[in-house]
Design an enzyme around this catalytic site. Structure first.
Site, PDB file in Angstrom:
ATOM      1  N   SER A 240       8.406   2.333  -6.310  1.00 15.93           N
ATOM      2  CA  SER A 240       9.758   2.917  -6.292  1.00 15.93           C
ATOM      3  C   SER A 240      10.690   2.178  -7.248  1.00 15.93           C
ATOM      4  O   SER A 240      11.423   2.799  -8.024  1.00 15.93           O
ATOM      5  CB  SER A 240      10.335   2.943  -4.878  1.00 15.93           C
ATOM      6  OG  SER A 240      10.279   1.667  -4.278  1.00 15.93           O
ATOM      7  N   HIS A 270       2.669   3.834  -0.455  1.00 13.48           N
ATOM      8  CA  HIS A 270       3.941   3.091  -0.569  1.00 13.48           C
ATOM      9  C   HIS A 270       4.792   3.439   0.670  1.00 13.48           C
ATOM     10  O   HIS A 270       4.347   3.247   1.797  1.00 13.48           O
ATOM     11  CB  HIS A 270       4.586   3.475  -1.906  1.00 13.48           C
ATOM     12  CG  HIS A 270       5.743   2.638  -2.334  1.00 13.48           C
ATOM     13  ND1 HIS A 270       6.025   1.406  -1.810  1.00 13.48           N
ATOM     14  CD2 HIS A 270       6.725   2.862  -3.267  1.00 13.48           C
ATOM     15  CE1 HIS A 270       7.112   0.912  -2.392  1.00 13.48           C
ATOM     16  NE2 HIS A 270       7.556   1.781  -3.278  1.00 13.48           N
ATOM     17  N   HIS A 319      -1.345  -5.484   1.036  1.00 12.40           N
ATOM     18  CA  HIS A 319      -0.224  -5.463   0.090  1.00 12.40           C
ATOM     19  C   HIS A 319      -0.738  -5.833  -1.294  1.00 12.40           C
ATOM     20  O   HIS A 319      -1.672  -6.632  -1.425  1.00 12.40           O
ATOM     21  CB  HIS A 319       0.875  -6.441   0.506  1.00 12.40           C
ATOM     22  CG  HIS A 319       2.197  -6.110  -0.119  1.00 12.40           C
ATOM     23  ND1 HIS A 319       2.573  -6.601  -1.331  1.00 12.40           N
ATOM     24  CD2 HIS A 319       3.205  -5.289   0.301  1.00 12.40           C
ATOM     25  CE1 HIS A 319       3.764  -6.115  -1.626  1.00 12.40           C
ATOM     26  NE2 HIS A 319       4.172  -5.318  -0.665  1.00 12.40           N
ATOM     27  N   ARG A 328       9.103  -9.261   6.434  1.00 15.70           N
ATOM     28  CA  ARG A 328       9.853  -8.093   6.913  1.00 15.70           C
ATOM     29  C   ARG A 328       9.217  -7.571   8.211  1.00 15.70           C
ATOM     30  O   ARG A 328       9.887  -7.069   9.097  1.00 15.70           O
ATOM     31  CB  ARG A 328       9.871  -6.992   5.842  1.00 15.70           C
ATOM     32  CG  ARG A 328      10.501  -7.443   4.538  1.00 15.70           C
ATOM     33  CD  ARG A 328      10.322  -6.413   3.439  1.00 15.70           C
ATOM     34  NE  ARG A 328       8.923  -6.144   3.148  1.00 15.70           N
ATOM     35  CZ  ARG A 328       8.486  -5.214   2.308  1.00 15.70           C
ATOM     36  NH1 ARG A 328       9.353  -4.454   1.658  1.00 15.70           N
ATOM     37  NH2 ARG A 328       7.197  -5.042   2.084  1.00 15.70           N
ATOM     38  N   ASP A 374       5.650  -1.761   6.960  1.00 19.91           N
ATOM     39  CA  ASP A 374       5.527  -0.433   7.553  1.00 19.91           C
ATOM     40  C   ASP A 374       4.773  -0.430   8.883  1.00 19.91           C
ATOM     41  O   ASP A 374       4.828   0.554   9.623  1.00 19.91           O
ATOM     42  CB  ASP A 374       4.831   0.511   6.563  1.00 19.91           C
ATOM     43  CG  ASP A 374       5.643   0.682   5.297  1.00 19.91           C
ATOM     44  OD1 ASP A 374       6.853   0.926   5.411  1.00 19.91           O
ATOM     45  OD2 ASP A 374       5.083   0.552   4.193  1.00 19.91           O
TER      46      ASP A 374
HETATM   47  N1  HAX Z   1      -7.148  -0.676   4.850  1.00 16.47           N
HETATM   48  C1  HAX Z   1      -8.358  -0.467   4.266  1.00 16.47           C
HETATM   49  N2  HAX Z   1      -8.664  -0.838   3.026  1.00 16.47           N
HETATM   50  C2  HAX Z   1      -7.722  -1.499   2.339  1.00 16.47           C
HETATM   51  C3  HAX Z   1      -6.458  -1.806   2.883  1.00 16.47           C
HETATM   52  C4  HAX Z   1      -6.187  -1.354   4.185  1.00 16.47           C
HETATM   53  N3  HAX Z   1      -5.000  -1.529   4.770  1.00 16.47           N
HETATM   54  N4  HAX Z   1      -5.735  -2.484   1.961  1.00 16.47           N
HETATM   55  C5  HAX Z   1      -6.514  -2.582   0.871  1.00 16.47           C
HETATM   56  N5  HAX Z   1      -7.715  -1.993   1.096  1.00 16.47           N
HETATM   57  C6  HAX Z   1      -8.795  -1.781   0.151  1.00 16.47           C
HETATM   58  C7  HAX Z   1      -8.277  -0.964  -1.027  1.00 16.47           C
HETATM   59  O1  HAX Z   1      -8.267   0.437  -0.706  1.00 16.47           O
HETATM   60  C8  HAX Z   1      -9.277  -1.332  -2.103  1.00 16.47           C
HETATM   61  O2  HAX Z   1     -10.464  -0.600  -1.855  1.00 16.47           O
HETATM   62  P1  HAX Z   1     -11.379  -0.060  -3.082  1.00 16.47           P
HETATM   63  O3  HAX Z   1     -11.862  -1.305  -3.755  1.00 16.47           O
HETATM   64  O4  HAX Z   1     -12.438   0.741  -2.396  1.00 16.47           O
HETATM   65  O5  HAX Z   1     -10.478   0.752  -3.950  1.00 16.47           O
HETATM   66  C9  HAX Z   1      -9.542  -2.799  -1.796  1.00 16.47           C
HETATM   67  O6  HAX Z   1      -9.180  -3.004  -0.417  1.00 16.47           O
HETATM   68  C10 HAX Z   1      -8.744  -3.754  -2.643  1.00 16.47           C
HETATM   69  O7  HAX Z   1      -7.361  -3.414  -2.544  1.00 16.47           O
HETATM   70  P2  HAX Z   1      -6.226  -4.536  -2.681  1.00 16.47           P
HETATM   71  O8  HAX Z   1      -6.337  -5.111  -4.046  1.00 16.47           O
HETATM   72  O9  HAX Z   1      -6.283  -5.471  -1.528  1.00 16.47           O
HETATM   73  O10 HAX Z   1      -4.908  -3.688  -2.489  1.00 16.47           O
HETATM   74  P3  HAX Z   1      -4.096  -2.852  -3.564  1.00 16.47           P
HETATM   75  O11 HAX Z   1      -3.206  -3.797  -4.284  1.00 16.47           O
HETATM   76  O12 HAX Z   1      -4.995  -2.008  -4.409  1.00 16.47           O
HETATM   77  O13 HAX Z   1      -3.266  -1.870  -2.646  1.00 16.47           O
HETATM   78  C11 HAX Z   1      -1.980  -1.267  -0.755  1.00 16.47           C
HETATM   79  C12 HAX Z   1      -2.206  -2.319  -1.832  1.00 16.47           C
HETATM   80  C13 HAX Z   1      -0.701  -1.588  -0.008  1.00 16.47           C
HETATM   81  C14 HAX Z   1      -1.820   0.108  -1.420  1.00 16.47           C
HETATM   82  C15 HAX Z   1      -3.192  -1.266   0.209  1.00 16.47           C
HETATM   83  O14 HAX Z   1      -3.266  -2.499   0.871  1.00 16.47           O
HETATM   84  C16 HAX Z   1      -3.154  -0.135   1.202  1.00 16.47           C
HETATM   85  O15 HAX Z   1      -3.608   0.964   0.888  1.00 16.47           O
HETATM   86  N6  HAX Z   1      -2.594  -0.377   2.445  1.00 16.47           N
HETATM   87  C17 HAX Z   1      -2.427   0.664   3.424  1.00 16.47           C
HETATM   88  C18 HAX Z   1      -1.235   1.540   3.085  1.00 16.47           C
HETATM   89  C19 HAX Z   1       0.057   0.783   3.292  1.00 16.47           C
HETATM   90  O16 HAX Z   1       0.276   0.155   4.313  1.00 16.47           O
HETATM   91  N7  HAX Z   1       0.967   0.874   2.311  1.00 16.47           N
HETATM   92  C20 HAX Z   1       2.295   0.246   2.388  1.00 16.47           C
HETATM   93  C21 HAX Z   1       2.376  -1.070   1.646  1.00 16.47           C
HETATM   94  C22 HAX Z   1       3.752  -1.706   1.700  1.00 16.47           C
HETATM   95  C23 HAX Z   1       4.692  -0.900   0.900  1.00 16.47           C
HETATM   96  O17 HAX Z   1       4.667  -0.827  -0.319  1.00 16.47           O
HETATM   97  N8  HAX Z   1       5.530  -0.204   1.555  1.00 16.47           N
HETATM   98  O18 HAX Z   1       6.280   0.658   0.918  1.00 16.47           O
END
Ligand code: HAX
Length: 446
Positions: A240, A270, A319, A328, A374
Site C-alpha cells: 500500500s 496484505h 511477514h 502491533r 491482522d
Molecule cells: N502460512 C503458510 N505459508 C506461509 C505463510 C503463512 N502464514 N507465510 C509465508 N508462507 C510461505 C509463503 O507462501 C512462501 O511459500 P512458497 O515458497 O511456496 O511460495 C514461503 O512461506 C516463504 O514466504 P516468506 O518469504 O516467509 O513470506 P513472504 O515475504 O513471501 O510473504 C506474507 C509475506 C505476509 C505475504 C506471508 O507471510 C503470508 O502470506 N501470510 C499470510 C497472509 C497475511 O497474514 N498477510 C498479512 C501480512 C501483514 C500485512 O501486510 N498486513 O497488511
C-alpha cells in the site's frame, strides 16, 4: 503559536540541505546489491527507497519517527479520560517528527473538524454501487471521485514553483484525511445498516467521532484510535505504501494516489488478511461446534495442518520483513487481555498464538512463523459489534492513509522524482548467471 503547517515548513527548510548534500556529494556511494532471487522475488529486502516517517526493524518492529510503538502510545497526548492517544497527535508526529503538546493537538483536531464535510456527490457515488460490492471498491472509488477537488492539480495547472509542491499536497491531504471517517461510516451504514447513518459530531476527535458515527459506545473510541495509529505506517516498501508513493511520484494528486494505495491494500496477502483471518476463524469455530465450545490444541493443530496441506496460507501469520511477533499484534493482545479476555474468538486467537508458530516452523517454509497485526485486529472489531468483516480492510485503509499522505507530502517537499526502476528479461538474467535457457553453462559451449 505556529500552526502545523508553519512547523512543517520549518522542518522542510531544515531538512532539504541534507537530501541535496547526499545526492550531490555522495550520490555514487553504494548502499546495496541485488541478487537474481531478489529481482524475481518481489525485490524482497532490496534497499532502494527512502523515508524518514517510519522504519521497520525485523526484530523490533515499527518505529514512528524513531519511537517504538509502546513509546509512541506512552508519549502522545490523549483526549481527556481516554486510554489511547489522539489520532491527530500521531499525524503531527509523523509529519513533523515532534511530539505535540495539548494545544498543538487541539489545533489539528480543529483543522480536521473544519474540513470534515463530504461533498454531496460522494454520497451519490457511494449510493450508485450495486449491492454486494466490496466496501474497499466503494471506498477507493469514493476517494478517487474527489480528484476534482484537488488543490494541487489546480495550482499545478496554473503554474507553481516545484519547491512549493508540498503546500497544496498538505492542504489536499488534510482535506482528504478529515473526510475518511465520514466516508467509511457512510459506506458501512449503506451496506450493513439499511442506510441509517449517524451524523458526525464536530466536537469529537478523529477516533471519537468515528466510534460515534459507527454507533458504538466506549471503549470503541479507544479501539478506533488504537487501530488507526498502529496501522498508519510500516515504512515505504509494503504494497500500500509503495503504491501510494509510486502513483504520487508522477505528480498525481492525493486522491489518485490514496485511491491506488487502497487498491493495493485490498489484496489478501496484505490488508485483506484481517478479513481472511475472521473467515478462517469462523470456519474453525463452526467445525468445533459453535462459539460455546473451546477446542483442544490438538483439534486446532489439525485444522492448521489441513489449511497448509490444501496449499493455503495461514492468514495473520508471517511477514515479509518482521522476524518476531508483530508489536502491533502484541499491543492489541494486551488491550484484548484487559478488555475482552473472555471473548470466545479471542480464546481461539490465543490458542492459535501457541499452536501456529511451531507448525509453520516444522513446515519450514515461512521465514517468519509469528503472528502479524491482522491476526488480532478483526477479533477486537467483532467483539465490539462490527461483524461484517468485509469492512475490516476499510478501517486499515483509514489508518494507512495517515502515513501515506505524510510520506507523499515529504516526497514533494524533498523533490523526489518520478519512480522508475529498471527491468531485465529472463534471458538477460540467465546471461548474467552464465547459463543458457536449458541451464547449460555458457563457458561449456564450444
Ligand atoms: N502460512 C503458510 N505459508 C506461509 C505463510 C503463512 N502464514 N507465510 C509465508 N508462507 C510461505 C509463503 O507462501 C512462501 O511459500 P512458497 O515458497 O511456496 O511460495 C514461503 O512461506 C516463504 O514466504 P516468506 O518469504 O516467509 O513470506 P513472504 O515475504 O513471501 O510473504 C506474507 C509475506 C505476509 C505475504 C506471508 O507471510 C503470508 O502470506 N501470510 C499470510 C497472509 C497475511 O497474514 N498477510 C498479512 C501480512 C501483514 C500485512 O501486510 N498486513 O497488511
Amino acid at each position: 503559536m505556529p500552526t502545523l503547517k508553519d512547523r512543517l515548513y520549518e522542518k522542510i527548510e531544515e531538512f532539504r540541505p541534507r537530501t541535496r548534500r547526499l545526492i550531490k556529494e555522495y550520490g555514487d556511494v553504494v548502499i546495496d546489491e541485488v541478487t537474481i532471487a531478489q529481482a524475481i522475488g518481489g525485490m524482497r529486502g532490496v534497499k532502494s527507497m527512502v523515508t524518514d516517517i517510519s522504519y521497520l526493524d525485523p526484530n523490533e518492529g515499527i518505529r514512528y519517527r524513531g519511537y517504538t510503538l509502546p513509546e509512541t502510545f506512552e508519549k502522545l497526548p490523549k483526549p481527556p479520560g481516554a486510554e489511547m492517544p489522539y489520532v491527530e497527535s500521531l499525524f503531527y508526529l509523523l509529519l513533523t517528527g515532534d511530539i505535540p503538546n495539548d494545544s498543538e493537538v487541539n489545533d489539528v483536531v480543529d483543522e480536521f473538524s473544519k474540513r470534515r464535510i463530504v461533498p454531496r456527490y460522494i454520497y451519490d457515488v457511494i449510493d450508485s454501487f450495486p449491492c454486494c460490492s466490496h466496501p474497499m471498491t466503494i471506498f477507493s472509488t469514493a476517494i478517487l471521485s474527489m480528484h476534482r477537488e484537488s488543490f494541487f492539480t489546480k495550482k499545478y495547472n496554473a503554474g507553481i514553483n516545484k519547491k512549493d509542491y508540498w503546500d497544496p499536497m498538505f492542504e489536499d491531504s488534510l482535506n482528504l484525511l478529515a473526510k475518511l471517517p465520514e466516508i467509511a461510516t457512510y459506506i458501512y451504514a449503506k451496506l450493513y445498516r439499511n442506510g441509517e447513518r449517524i451524523q458526525s459530531n464536530p466536537n469529537l476527535d478523529f477516533g471519537g467521532n468515528f466510534a460515534h458515527m459507527m454507533g458504538i459506545g466506549a471503549p470503541y473510541d479507544d479501539v478506533a484510535r488504537m487501530h488507526f495509529i498502529i496501522h498508519s505506517d510500516h515504512e515505504s516498501g509494503n504494497v500500500s505504501a509503495h503504491t501510494g508513493h509510486l502513483v504520487a511520484s508522477s505528480l498525481s494528486d492525493i486522491y489518485l494516489s490514496i485511491s491506488a494505495m487502497i487498491n493495493g491494500l485490498a489484496g489478501p496477502l496484505h490488508g485483506l488478511a484481517s478479513q481472511s483471518v475472521l473467515q478462517w476463524l469462523h470456519e474453525l469455530v463452526d467445525r468445533m461446534g459453535g462459539e460455546n465450545v473451546t477446542p483442544s490444541e490438538a483439534e486446532v493443530k489439525q485444522y492448521v495442518w489441513e489449511t497448509l496441506n490444501s496449499g493455503q496460507v495461514i492468514p495473520g501469520f508471517g511477514h515479509a520483513v518482521l522476524r518476531k511477533t508483530d508489536p502491533r499484534y502484541a499491543l492489541q493482545r494486551e488491550f484484548s487481555l484487559s478488555h475482552l479476555k473472555d471473548d470466545t474468538l479471542f480464546k481461539y486467537v490465543d490458542i492459535l498464538y501457541k499452536v501456529v508458530p511451531p507448525i509453520l516452523m516444522e513446515q519450514g517454509k515461512a521465514k517468519n512463523p509469528w503472528p502479524n497485526v491482522d491476526a488480532q485486529s478483526g477479533v477486537i472489531q467483532w467483539h465490539y459489534g462490527v461483524r461484517e468483516y468485509d469492512f475490516y480492510t476499510v478501517l486499515f485503509g483509514i489508518g494507512r492513509a495517515l502515513g501515506i499522505t505524510t510520506n507523499i507530502i515529504w516526497a514533494r517537499a524533498l523533490g523526489y522524482p518520478l519512480e522508475r526502476p529498471k527491468s531485465l528479461t529472463t534471458s538477460m538474467l540467465e546471461k548474467i548467471a552464465g547459463i543458457d535457457k536449458y541451464g547449460n553453462k555458457l563457458s561449456d559451449k564450444k
